[in-house]
Design an enzyme around this catalytic site. Sequence first.
Site, PDB file in Angstrom:
ATOM      1  N   ASP A  68       0.873  -1.179   0.000  1.00 52.69           N
ATOM      2  CA  ASP A  68       0.000   0.000   0.000  1.00 52.69           C
ATOM      3  C   ASP A  68       0.912   1.232   0.000  1.00 52.69           C
ATOM      4  O   ASP A  68       1.853   1.301   0.791  1.00 52.69           O
ATOM      5  CB  ASP A  68      -0.887  -0.008   1.255  1.00 52.69           C
ATOM      6  CG  ASP A  68      -2.060   0.953   1.155  1.00 52.69           C
ATOM      7  OD1 ASP A  68      -1.823   2.146   0.892  1.00 52.69           O
ATOM      8  OD2 ASP A  68      -3.201   0.515   1.345  1.00 52.69           O
ATOM      9  N   ILE A  69       0.647   2.164  -0.917  1.00 50.79           N
ATOM     10  CA  ILE A  69       1.550   3.332  -1.000  1.00 50.79           C
ATOM     11  C   ILE A  69       1.179   4.443  -0.001  1.00 50.79           C
ATOM     12  O   ILE A  69       1.878   5.443   0.095  1.00 50.79           O
ATOM     13  CB  ILE A  69       1.631   3.910  -2.434  1.00 50.79           C
ATOM     14  CG1 ILE A  69       0.257   4.293  -2.971  1.00 50.79           C
ATOM     15  CG2 ILE A  69       2.358   2.943  -3.361  1.00 50.79           C
ATOM     16  CD1 ILE A  69       0.326   5.116  -4.260  1.00 50.79           C
TER      17      ILE A  69
ATOM     18  N   GLN B 228     -14.786   2.108   1.983  1.00 53.82           N
ATOM     19  CA  GLN B 228     -14.015   1.539   0.866  1.00 53.82           C
ATOM     20  C   GLN B 228     -13.831   2.604  -0.211  1.00 53.82           C
ATOM     21  O   GLN B 228     -14.794   3.251  -0.631  1.00 53.82           O
ATOM     22  CB  GLN B 228     -14.754   0.321   0.279  1.00 53.82           C
ATOM     23  CG  GLN B 228     -13.984  -0.361  -0.855  1.00 53.82           C
ATOM     24  CD  GLN B 228     -14.697  -1.606  -1.401  1.00 53.82           C
ATOM     25  OE1 GLN B 228     -15.812  -1.947  -0.978  1.00 53.82           O
ATOM     26  NE2 GLN B 228     -14.059  -2.271  -2.346  1.00 53.82           N
TER      27      GLN B 228
ATOM     28  N   HIS C  29     -10.259  -6.113  -1.545  1.00 51.42           N
ATOM     29  CA  HIS C  29      -8.878  -6.206  -1.072  1.00 51.42           C
ATOM     30  C   HIS C  29      -8.833  -6.394   0.438  1.00 51.42           C
ATOM     31  O   HIS C  29      -9.710  -5.934   1.157  1.00 51.42           O
ATOM     32  CB  HIS C  29      -8.056  -4.973  -1.475  1.00 51.42           C
ATOM     33  CG  HIS C  29      -8.700  -3.663  -1.147  1.00 51.42           C
ATOM     34  ND1 HIS C  29      -9.716  -3.134  -1.913  1.00 51.42           N
ATOM     35  CD2 HIS C  29      -8.495  -2.772  -0.145  1.00 51.42           C
ATOM     36  CE1 HIS C  29     -10.092  -1.980  -1.395  1.00 51.42           C
ATOM     37  NE2 HIS C  29      -9.374  -1.740  -0.317  1.00 51.42           N
ATOM     38  N   PHE C  30      -7.773  -7.053   0.851  1.00 56.05           N
ATOM     39  CA  PHE C  30      -7.525  -7.305   2.274  1.00 56.05           C
ATOM     40  C   PHE C  30      -6.295  -6.505   2.675  1.00 56.05           C
ATOM     41  O   PHE C  30      -5.222  -6.676   2.090  1.00 56.05           O
ATOM     42  CB  PHE C  30      -7.309  -8.804   2.517  1.00 56.05           C
ATOM     43  CG  PHE C  30      -8.532  -9.610   2.188  1.00 56.05           C
ATOM     44  CD1 PHE C  30      -9.496  -9.863   3.155  1.00 56.05           C
ATOM     45  CD2 PHE C  30      -8.750 -10.078   0.892  1.00 56.05           C
ATOM     46  CE1 PHE C  30     -10.652 -10.575   2.845  1.00 56.05           C
ATOM     47  CE2 PHE C  30      -9.900 -10.786   0.578  1.00 56.05           C
ATOM     48  CZ  PHE C  30     -10.855 -11.035   1.554  1.00 56.05           C
ATOM     49  N   HIS C  31      -6.476  -5.628   3.661  1.00 55.59           N
ATOM     50  CA  HIS C  31      -5.358  -4.864   4.207  1.00 55.59           C
ATOM     51  C   HIS C  31      -4.659  -5.733   5.244  1.00 55.59           C
ATOM     52  O   HIS C  31      -5.325  -6.235   6.162  1.00 55.59           O
ATOM     53  CB  HIS C  31      -5.862  -3.618   4.943  1.00 55.59           C
ATOM     54  CG  HIS C  31      -6.560  -2.609   4.090  1.00 55.59           C
ATOM     55  ND1 HIS C  31      -5.897  -1.532   3.540  1.00 55.59           N
ATOM     56  CD2 HIS C  31      -7.846  -2.501   3.694  1.00 55.59           C
ATOM     57  CE1 HIS C  31      -6.757  -0.793   2.856  1.00 55.59           C
ATOM     58  NE2 HIS C  31      -7.960  -1.352   2.935  1.00 55.59           N
TER      59      HIS C  31
HETATM   60  P1  5GP Z   1      -9.930   1.037   0.852  1.00 57.88           P
HETATM   61  O1  5GP Z   1     -10.213   2.427   1.338  1.00 57.88           O
HETATM   62  O2  5GP Z   1     -10.618   0.819  -0.477  1.00 57.88           O
HETATM   63  O3  5GP Z   1     -10.219  -0.034   1.850  1.00 57.88           O
HETATM   64  O4  5GP Z   1      -8.370   0.938   0.623  1.00 57.88           O
HETATM   65  C1  5GP Z   1      -7.734   1.354  -0.520  1.00 57.88           C
HETATM   66  C2  5GP Z   1      -6.254   1.357  -0.222  1.00 57.88           C
HETATM   67  O5  5GP Z   1      -5.564   1.501  -1.439  1.00 57.88           O
HETATM   68  C3  5GP Z   1      -5.801   2.501   0.694  1.00 57.88           C
HETATM   69  O6  5GP Z   1      -5.152   1.961   1.830  1.00 57.88           O
HETATM   70  C4  5GP Z   1      -4.851   3.311  -0.177  1.00 57.88           C
HETATM   71  O7  5GP Z   1      -3.753   3.777   0.547  1.00 57.88           O
HETATM   72  C5  5GP Z   1      -4.434   2.305  -1.241  1.00 57.88           C
HETATM   73  N1  5GP Z   1      -4.134   2.882  -2.532  1.00 57.88           N
HETATM   74  C6  5GP Z   1      -4.812   3.865  -3.175  1.00 57.88           C
HETATM   75  N2  5GP Z   1      -4.259   4.117  -4.377  1.00 57.88           N
HETATM   76  C7  5GP Z   1      -3.206   3.261  -4.494  1.00 57.88           C
HETATM   77  C8  5GP Z   1      -2.240   3.035  -5.527  1.00 57.88           C
HETATM   78  O8  5GP Z   1      -2.228   3.667  -6.581  1.00 57.88           O
HETATM   79  N3  5GP Z   1      -1.316   2.057  -5.305  1.00 57.88           N
HETATM   80  C9  5GP Z   1      -1.288   1.326  -4.146  1.00 57.88           C
HETATM   81  N4  5GP Z   1      -0.345   0.411  -4.038  1.00 57.88           N
HETATM   82  N5  5GP Z   1      -2.174   1.521  -3.145  1.00 57.88           N
HETATM   83  C10 5GP Z   1      -3.123   2.470  -3.325  1.00 57.88           C
END
Ligand code: 5GP
Length: 137
Positions: free
Chosen positions: A33-34, A96, A102-104
């Site tokens: 995650d970036i 989300q 996705h799984f963090h």
């Molecule tokens: P969500 O909010 O959908 O559960 O998590 C999305 C995750 O994707 C966030 O933790 C965010 O930091 C990560 N993320 C967003 N854009 C990018 C990207 O371009 N590359 C990577 N590797 N992670 C991303």
Amino acid sequence: MNYDTDNIFAKILRGDIPAFKVYEDDYSLAFMDIMPQAEGHTLVIPKFEAETLLDIPAEHLIHTMTTVQKVISALKSTLGVEGVIMMQLNGQAAGQTVPHLHFHLIPTHLSQLQRHGAEQGDMAKIKALSEKIRAVL
Ligand code: 5GP
């Protein structure tokens, strides 16, 4: 379900945009995650086009969860941590932001969790860490 094929993780799966990948097989991909909520924050995604946990067939889910297990184990040995948080958000109403399941996997204690998607991490550090994690997977 109306899967958005232009979401950022679909683009990573297609190779349209880069990612620090740590593991890949026929069913799943793991990458850094970036905007990490702790050092080593890794994401595991199925290759199946699912927006939430409700949209994935069991066979794909089982393989994806097997990858989750492998990555948790790799994070523990690479970072020397005892605990790893697994977080997974279903739908915008839950927070989300990327509409691909996705799984963090976040190697820290709940009380130390940084804000979600708040700021980009140090890319050189993330890259170096991804190489260490990939080496044990
Ligand atoms: P969500 O909010 O959908 O559960 O998590 C999305 C995750 O994707 C966030 O933790 C965010 O930091 C990560 N993320 C967003 N854009 C990018 C990207 O371009 N590359 C990577 N590797 N992670 C991303």
